[in-house]
Design a protein around this motif. Structure first.
Motif, PDB file in Angstrom:
ATOM      1  N   GLN A  78       0.975  -1.177  -0.135  1.00 31.23           N
ATOM      2  CA  GLN A  78       0.027   0.124   0.103  1.00 31.23           C
ATOM      3  C   GLN A  78       0.938   1.299  -0.180  1.00 31.23           C
ATOM      4  OE1 GLN A  78      -2.663  -0.408   3.346  1.00 31.23           O
ATOM      5  NE2 GLN A  78      -4.188  -1.541   2.196  1.00 31.23           N
ATOM      6  N   TYR A  79       1.972   1.145   0.447  1.00 33.99           N
ATOM      7  CA  TYR A  79       2.859   2.163   0.565  1.00 33.99           C
ATOM      8  C   TYR A  79       4.053   2.269  -0.429  1.00 33.99           C
ATOM      9  CZ  TYR A  79       0.942   4.219   4.758  1.00 33.99           C
ATOM     10  OH  TYR A  79       0.042   4.775   5.944  1.00 33.99           O
ATOM     11  N   THR A  80       4.141   1.309  -1.194  1.00 32.77           N
ATOM     12  CA  THR A  80       5.390   0.976  -2.157  1.00 32.77           C
ATOM     13  C   THR A  80       5.194   2.209  -3.468  1.00 32.77           C
ATOM     14  OG1 THR A  80       5.206  -1.164  -2.101  1.00 32.77           O
ATOM     15  CG2 THR A  80       6.172  -0.468  -3.819  1.00 32.77           C
ATOM     16  N   GLY A  81       6.033   3.034  -3.428  1.00 32.51           N
ATOM     17  CA  GLY A  81       6.331   4.082  -4.332  1.00 32.51           C
ATOM     18  C   GLY A  81       5.380   5.412  -4.120  1.00 32.51           C
ATOM     19  N   VAL A  82       4.968   5.492  -2.867  1.00 40.24           N
ATOM     20  CA  VAL A  82       4.220   6.623  -2.831  1.00 40.24           C
ATOM     21  C   VAL A  82       4.928   7.998  -2.852  1.00 40.24           C
ATOM     22  CG1 VAL A  82       2.252   5.441  -1.547  1.00 40.24           C
ATOM     23  CG2 VAL A  82       4.193   6.618  -0.225  1.00 40.24           C
ATOM     24  N   ALA A  83       6.221   7.721  -2.733  1.00 43.23           N
ATOM     25  CA  ALA A  83       7.244   8.908  -2.723  1.00 43.23           C
ATOM     26  C   ALA A  83       8.079   8.758  -3.737  1.00 43.23           C
ATOM     27  CB  ALA A  83       7.917   9.285  -1.397  1.00 43.23           C
ATOM     28  N   LYS A  84       7.842   8.045  -4.889  1.00 45.76           N
ATOM     29  CA  LYS A  84       8.655   7.842  -6.184  1.00 45.76           C
ATOM     30  C   LYS A  84       8.877   9.369  -6.657  1.00 45.76           C
ATOM     31  CE  LYS A  84       8.973   5.051 -10.063  1.00 45.76           C
ATOM     32  NZ  LYS A  84       9.898   4.155  -9.816  1.00 45.76           N
TER      33      LYS A  84
ATOM     34  N   GLU B 105      16.865   1.261  13.995  1.00 45.26           N
ATOM     35  CA  GLU B 105      17.593   2.159  13.120  1.00 45.26           C
ATOM     36  C   GLU B 105      17.691   1.142  12.020  1.00 45.26           C
ATOM     37  OE1 GLU B 105      19.325   5.887  15.694  1.00 45.26           O
ATOM     38  OE2 GLU B 105      20.333   3.634  15.839  1.00 45.26           O
ATOM     39  N   ILE B 106      17.937  -0.159  12.172  1.00 41.74           N
ATOM     40  CA  ILE B 106      18.223  -1.155  11.048  1.00 41.74           C
ATOM     41  C   ILE B 106      17.266  -1.253  10.052  1.00 41.74           C
ATOM     42  CG2 ILE B 106      17.473  -3.231  12.247  1.00 41.74           C
ATOM     43  CD1 ILE B 106      20.957  -2.888  10.674  1.00 41.74           C
ATOM     44  N   ASP B 107      15.979  -0.904  10.405  1.00 38.03           N
ATOM     45  CA  ASP B 107      14.944  -1.115   9.710  1.00 38.03           C
ATOM     46  C   ASP B 107      14.640   0.331   8.790  1.00 38.03           C
ATOM     47  OD1 ASP B 107      14.160  -3.416  10.918  1.00 38.03           O
ATOM     48  OD2 ASP B 107      13.546  -2.623  12.531  1.00 38.03           O
ATOM     49  N   VAL B 108      15.289   1.328   8.778  1.00 40.51           N
ATOM     50  CA  VAL B 108      14.979   2.379   8.205  1.00 40.51           C
ATOM     51  C   VAL B 108      15.113   2.526   6.612  1.00 40.51           C
ATOM     52  CG1 VAL B 108      15.570   5.106   7.991  1.00 40.51           C
ATOM     53  CG2 VAL B 108      15.104   4.164  10.145  1.00 40.51           C
TER      54      VAL B 108
ATOM     55  N   PHE C  77      13.065   2.945   1.281  1.00 44.14           N
ATOM     56  CA  PHE C  77      13.273   2.333  -0.019  1.00 44.14           C
ATOM     57  C   PHE C  77      11.827   1.804  -0.654  1.00 44.14           C
ATOM     58  CE2 PHE C  77      17.998   1.428  -0.724  1.00 44.14           C
ATOM     59  CZ  PHE C  77      18.499   2.610  -0.932  1.00 44.14           C
ATOM     60  N   ASN C  78      11.075   1.308   0.083  1.00 46.38           N
ATOM     61  CA  ASN C  78       9.681   1.062  -0.278  1.00 46.38           C
ATOM     62  C   ASN C  78       8.818   2.334  -0.490  1.00 46.38           C
ATOM     63  OD1 ASN C  78       7.677  -0.936  -0.600  1.00 46.38           O
ATOM     64  ND2 ASN C  78       6.576  -0.333   1.016  1.00 46.38           N
ATOM     65  N   LEU C  79       8.894   3.245   0.346  1.00 48.29           N
ATOM     66  CA  LEU C  79       8.458   4.548   0.140  1.00 48.29           C
ATOM     67  C   LEU C  79       8.698   5.198  -1.392  1.00 48.29           C
ATOM     68  CD1 LEU C  79       8.297   6.176   3.749  1.00 48.29           C
ATOM     69  CD2 LEU C  79       6.427   5.017   2.456  1.00 48.29           C
ATOM     70  N   LEU C  80       9.973   5.053  -1.554  1.00 46.43           N
ATOM     71  CA  LEU C  80      10.468   5.657  -2.863  1.00 46.43           C
ATOM     72  C   LEU C  80      10.275   4.685  -3.975  1.00 46.43           C
ATOM     73  CD1 LEU C  80      13.808   7.054  -1.666  1.00 46.43           C
ATOM     74  CD2 LEU C  80      11.629   8.337  -2.009  1.00 46.43           C
ATOM     75  N   GLY C  81       9.913   3.449  -3.786  1.00 47.72           N
ATOM     76  CA  GLY C  81       9.614   2.561  -4.901  1.00 47.72           C
ATOM     77  C   GLY C  81      10.817   2.028  -5.252  1.00 47.72           C
ATOM     78  N   VAL C  82      12.163   1.918  -4.714  1.00 51.59           N
ATOM     79  CA  VAL C  82      13.359   1.392  -5.230  1.00 51.59           C
ATOM     80  C   VAL C  82      13.437  -0.006  -4.634  1.00 51.59           C
ATOM     81  CG1 VAL C  82      15.690   1.695  -4.752  1.00 51.59           C
ATOM     82  CG2 VAL C  82      14.356   3.730  -4.755  1.00 51.59           C
TER      83      VAL C  82
END
Length: 704
Positions: free
Chosen positions: A245-251, A533-536, A541-546
């Motif tokens: 649902q959040y994949t690429g929302v900030a692409k 912090e290891i999860d950031v 990257f998921n938000l950016l669609g990378v």
């Protein structure tokens, strides 16, 4: 009686007698320091016995050197050994006071990369009683100088000296055996350094650390590509699919990574003297287009800020000893966020900081991470009044960084590292806008003042983002890098938070730091998942669609359903929604109660937490210590060559000027006109914020 006194004096006039006197004095001061300067957690009578015993074997072995030497030089040698070991104890007393940890050879080796303004921090924490660790050396010198004890040059039989050394070794063997009886695997598993000092002593800790440092150097030299296989298997078996649902929302959006120095989560919504300490960050935290996390923990070790950066941009843990950036940043191969974003999404990458470029070895590390630009204090206007603590004050730093940000070709990835909210939290009167707290702890009481100043600088920066138009096309990530108040200040934290008897469990909970993703149109809210912090990086990257499934990363998307929520701490502790491990104790995370008789489910959760924590730390250490990514070639990624990058100011400015021809920067889109950055910094002509600190209420503090 007089005859008895004469015998005692005669005994101390012998070299064995002088050695025993020196050992006794050294033991007294060491045992005193263990109990007053450190928090070693000797809870049982058996552990307290070991704490009393452990200085003796190593001291007997070291001071026994006097028996192998002849004449006066043997006394000089003992005094030199005593002085060196006392200086080691003194250094650890100071280091432990603020970092709740002991010094390592790796840390000393990389000390040059963090030496800027270090003297200010040291002088800020020294207490007069600290110098008592040298009392035994002074007493021995005075006894010899005034001939209360006379130098004895009579030879000592070699077998006597050898017997003393053997006795020392046997005593150490007994000490080690008893320590393993109480804590198995003490020297082979990933334990907090407190354990080794508690069970075996500070000198043995130093030797053990030296051995591990040498072993780590050998690991890199002997590593092969097959050493990476177990890591790749674990990552494949534990990979979690991201939240679609959040994949690429900030692409394609610009990315701002805002580093909130030493900023703990409890400051969000915290009030003092009837005022919000951080009103700007509070507003962002609760906005509908901010995705906030309230169970997000720092996971740093000795590397502190550098460990946070290592995790955020590589999803690799910092090392157990020292700073990975300082030790390995110049030579290791990395597959870091800047390089991945450059190669996969065409991002320009830049980091900004108001300090010198060499701090934490960033100048070399950032080249191997693939940063195009490293904009530091030398690029900015500077005056003595502009600086405090570790560099430029945040308001001035952000004011000076803004023109460079406007020159970056879009899309860009910009990491902005603040620093005013840094220990020892000094702030000049004209910038103070809230009174100090009244805990009586000078380290803690200035914390809200520098946090307020940081918050004000963030407010100014966010207004500038709106004014420049960048807010419409950017995602802004805020994160706290590590704690601001260490667990050596539990009494002060009890007063700040209102928690009576602030204990180790409470301190573990207060390792929470902020994590926020703010973007216009983002579906926000406060997420309660447990993460660190290891999860950031996977989350961003998921938000950016990378796509990042081909990389070696130990974290997982914080928004992913059914993700593992065990948060490993660098010292081997962990926090999960059900169990919190601190040292050898386990607590119920939900109510803070110590678990003494675990249920079958709690025992299973304890074992799962220990196993996962031990595994991820050891595998990550293997990757860094062995430089294993040099053997790994993910599809579509070109290895970064640090020699391709230069952060010389003249070259950077020339490169930025040439980049304006692309017409993608904010500056070029505004026809070469910079956006005015409004600031109330008094150094730049803004109003003086000095307030009266005498009228503050001591009963107005509260936690969330």
């Amino acid at each position: 009686m007089k005859q008895f006194g004469g015998r005692i004096r005669s005994f101390f006039n012998s070299r064995p007698g002088f050695m025993i006197l020196a050992i006794a004095l050294f033991w007294i001061k060491t045992f005193w320091a263990y109990n007053t300067k450190f928090n070693l957690g000797a809870d049982t009578s058996f552990q307290r016995m070991l704490l009393a015993l452990n200085p003796i074997p190593s001291t007997l072995l070291l001071f026994g050197i006097i028996l192998y030497m002849k004449g006066r030089k043997s006394y000089v040698a003992l005094l030199v050994v005593d002085a060196i070991t006392s200086a080691w104890l003194f250094a650890n007393v100071l280091y432990y006071r603020e970092f709740s940890d002991f010094m390592t050879f790796a840390l000393m080796k990389t000390g040059g990369s963090v030496s800027n303004n270090l003297s200010k921090a040291i002088f800020g924490i020294i207490q007069p009683s600290d110098f008592l660790v040298f009392a035994d050396v002074i007493i021995l010198i005075l006894l010899l100088a005034f001939r209360v004890v006379r130098v004895n040059i009579d030879p000592i039989k070699k077998r006597v000296a050898l017997l003393v050394s053997v006795l020392a070794i046997l005593l150490f063997g007994a000490n080690l055996s008893m320590a393993y009886h109480d804590r198995s695997g003490l020297l082979t598993r990933t334990f907090d350094s407190n354990y080794i000092v508690k069970y075996l002593g500070l000198n043995v800790y130093a030797v053990n650390d030296g051995v591990k440092t040498a072993q780590n150097s050998a690991v890199k030299a002997n590593a092969t590509s097959s050493d990476l296989n177990s890591t790749l298997r674990w990552i494949k078996n534990n990979r979690v699919a991201p939240n679609v649902q959040y994949t690429g929302v900030a692409k394609g959006k610009n990315v701002f990574v805002i580093h909130l120095e030493s900023f703990q989560q409890f400051l969000i919504d915290y009030k003092y003297d009837g005022q919000e300490v951080t009103p700007n960050l509070n507003k962002i935290y609760h906005e509908n287009d901010t995705l906030s996390f309230d169970n997000f923990f720092n996971q740093v070790g000795q590397g502190k800020t550098s460990d946070a950066e290592m995790m955020l941009e590589n999803s690799l843990f910092g090392l157990a000893e020292g700073s990975a950036m300082s030790m390995d940043g110049s030579s290791n191969t990395f597959q870091a966020a800047p390089a991945i974003l450059q190669q996969q999404a065409g991002y320009t990458t830049a980091a900004f900081h108001g300090d010198v470029p060499s701090y934490w070895n960033r100048e070399n590390t950032y080249k191997n991470w693939g940063y195009d630009y490293w904009i530091t204090k030398g690029y900015m206007k500077d005056k003595k009044s502009y600086e405090i603590g570790y560099g430029l004050k945040d308001k001035i730093f952000l004011h000076e960084a803004a023109p460079y940000i406007e020159q970056l070709p879009q899309p860009f990835y910009a990491k902005v590292i603040t620093l005013t909210n840094h220990y020892p939290y000094p702030l000049d009167k004209k910038n103070i806008s809230i009174p100090k707290t009244k805990t009586g702890d000078k380290t803690v009481d200035g914390y809200v003042q520098t946090a307020r100043y940081l918050d004000q600088s963030i407010g100014e920066f966010m207004k500038w983002l709106d004014k420049s138009g960048l807010a419409k096309n950017s995602i802004v990530m805020f994160y706290g890098d590590h704690y601001g108040i260490s667990d050596n200040h539990k009494k002060a934290m009890a007063k700040l938070t209102g928690i009576k008897g602030f204990n180790d469990y409470d301190n573990a909970m207060y390792q929470r730091v902020p994590l926020m993703f703010h973007m216009q149109g983002l579906k926000g809210g406060i997420n309660h998942t447990y993460g660190g912090e290891i999860d950031v990086l996977p989350t961003l990257f998921n938000l950016l669609g990378v796509k990042d499934s081909q990389y070696v990363q130990f974290g997982s998307d914080l928004l992913a359903p059914n993700r593992n929520q065990i948060v490993a701490q660098r010292n081997g502790d962990f926090i999960s929604p059900t169990i919190t491990k601190v040292g050898s104790k386990y607590y119920n995370t939900q109510n803070g109660k110590l678990i003494t008789n675990p249920t079958p489910q709690q025992k299973a959760d304890e074992n799962a937490g220990v196993n996962r924590t031990t595994t991820v730390l050891s595998l990550s250490d293997r990757v860094i210590n062995g430089d294993l990514l040099r053997f790994y070639h993910p599809e579509g990624f070109k290895k970064v060559d640090g020699a391709d990058y230069s952060y010389k100011m003249s070259k950077a400015k020339k490169k930025l000027k040439a980049a304006q021809k692309k017409k993608t920067s904010v500056l070029s889109q505004h026809d070469g006109k910079y956006t005015e950055f409004d600031t109330d910094a008094p150094e730049l002509g803004g109003p003086d914020q000095t307030i009266s600190t005498s009228s503050s209420s001591s009963s107005s503090s509260s936690s969330k």
